[in-house]
Design an enzyme around this catalytic site. Structure first.
Site, short mmCIF file in Angstrom:
data_model
loop_
_atom_site.label_atom_id
_atom_site.label_comp_id
_atom_site.label_asym_id
_atom_site.label_seq_id
_atom_site.Cartn_x
_atom_site.Cartn_y
_atom_site.Cartn_z
N TYR A 1 0.82 -1.21 0.00
CA TYR A 1 0.00 0.00 0.00
C TYR A 1 0.86 1.26 0.00
CZ TYR A 1 -4.15 -2.84 0.68
OH TYR A 1 -5.16 -3.75 0.51
N GLU B 1 -7.56 -7.65 5.65
CA GLU B 1 -6.73 -8.71 5.07
C GLU B 1 -5.93 -9.44 6.14
OE1 GLU B 1 -4.77 -6.25 2.20
OE2 GLU B 1 -6.69 -5.87 1.22
N GLY C 1 -23.98 -18.10 -17.27
CA GLY C 1 -22.68 -18.54 -17.74
C GLY C 1 -21.90 -19.28 -16.68
N GLY D 1 -13.68 -10.86 -11.85
CA GLY D 1 -12.88 -9.80 -12.45
C GLY D 1 -13.03 -8.51 -11.66
#
Length: 406
Positions: free
Chosen positions: A98, A140, A276, A398
């Site tokens: 970062y 995280e 999909g 994505g």
């Protein structure tokens, strides 16, 4: 969260910054990859960089986060950043990175806006950035701890046990840890990152949902080969389809992802909607519902080009049949390829997914996965019929181009 002075400055400058974010993010990535070309080869998705999707996603997330801080100052931003944190954890992003991003993003802002970036403006947007970065790093760190790994140390060698061609464009890979250790635990709906070394030496990473049930030493993923209709073919999916065979090794991350079935009452009505390759997390969720003995109504909705392109349909039909109050509706775009239209396991329709006429019971909770236009359309239909936004959950394969608009 923002200091009072910075909040006023951000509110005043947000329109100008937002209008320039596309240029800012372009300059940022140009600077970042010039200084650190290894990041483009080994961390960032080269396809998304070439298409501009990653740039647009970054711009959207910055604008959304800044707007959140000034419009809802008393709300913690953790929830809106959770999806990004899961993706970062699956890539092994560390807190130190970062600082690298800050260096090049700050320079890009200054280059783009010029004299408009006064010391007060720079300080205010620095505060926005570090609130976002520190929140992500904290989220995280908790995700790494939950998997029992050090920050960034998510990668292990896995062996391909076997592969099976599910459809013309989808292949299922079954994987086992190369060192013989147990497979990590996961929640149905989560994904792993897979790193492959391509012919030019780049080690590119993509995420694939786990389609198996937890508790096995062999994990399964379904990979759709991306065939470029408006751009190049997907380089990782093509590599996996054409080059990876049983016995080969892949670098695979620990599982992450926030599109999971949280604790719901066994009688809660559910809607699982996909299109999909978005069917993959739904296949795992259906296994979970069967294993837990879900009693409530479950509506499974899926859209695809044709029955032949509908991956994992046989598996999902089998699981749907094991749930006491489950129904399925499938939409196929090609009316000439409805060779399974009379299948008793599901009602089959022609065209795009349309929830008109599909019963939605009070209290229904919905999970969506598929292309962005599909999810926008289905979410809009659900909201129009009174389903609260908080009960509609989604996953984007994505860059999350929805974040800035949701």
């Amino acid at each position: 969260m923002l200091s009072e002075t910075s909040a006023a400055t951000v509110r005043a400058t947000l329109p100008a910054v937002a209008a320039s974010l596309d240029e800012i993010t372009q300059r940022f990535y140009d600077r970042l990859f010039t200084a650190h070309p290894e990041l483009l080869r080994e961390l960032f998705n080269r396809g998304n960089q070439a298409s501009g999707n990653q740039r647009r996603a970054l711009a959207g997330s910055i604008a959304a986060f800044a707007s959140h801080l000034v419009d809802r100052p008393d709300d913690r931003p953790d929830a809106m950043l959770a999806r990004i944190a899961h993706k970062h954890a699956s890539l092994g992003v560390t807190a130190e990175q970062y600082r690298t991003v800050h260096t090049h993003l700050s320079a890009a802002i200054a280059e783009t806006l010029g004299d408009a970036v006064t010391p007060e403006v720079a300080a205010a947007w620095d505060e926005v950035y570090w609130l976002m970065a520190d929140t992500l790093a904290s989220l995280e760190a908790r995700l790494y701890a939950r998997q029992g790994v050090e920050a960034g140390d998510v990668w292990r060698d896995w062996v391909v046990v076997d592969r099976a061609e599910e459809t013309a464009d989808v292949t299922v890979f079954r994987l086992r840890p190369a060192d013989g250790s147990p497979a990590p635990g996961f929640l149905p709906g989560q994904y792993v990152s897979v790193q492959t070394e391509l012919p030019d030496g780049a080690r590119q990473i993509r995420q694939y949902s786990l389609i198996c049930a937890p508790g096995s030493d062999v994990l399964s993923i379904a990979v759709k080969r991306v065939r470029g209709e408006r751009g190049p073919d997907g380089e990782v999916s093509a590599h996996l389809h054409t080059r990876v065979r049983a016995g080969d090794r892949l670098r695979v991350s620990a599982p992450y992802g926030d599109l999971v079935l949280d604790a719901t009452d066994a009688d809660t009505p559910l809607l699982l909607a996909s299109a999909g390759i978005g069917v993959t997390p739904m296949a795992a969720m259906l296994q979970q519902l069967v294993a837990e003995g879900h009693r409530g109504p479950v509506t499974v909705v899926h859209g695809d080009r044709s029955p032949a392109a509908h991956a994992l349909r046989a598996d999902c039909d089998l699981l749907i049949g094991k749930l006491p109050e489950a129904v399925a509706h499938y939409w196929y775009e090609d009316p000439d390829l409805r060779e399974r239209a009379d299948d008793a396991a599901a009602a089959v329709h022609t065209g795009l997914v349309d929830l008109t006429g599909i019963p939605l019971l009070p209290g229904v909770r919905a999970w969506l996965c598929g292309p962005l236009p599909f999810m926008r359309a289905v979410r809009g239909q659900l909201l129009a019929r009174g389903v609260p936004a908080s009960d509609v959950h989604y996953e984007v394969f994505g860059p999350d181009l929805w974040l800035g608009a949701s």
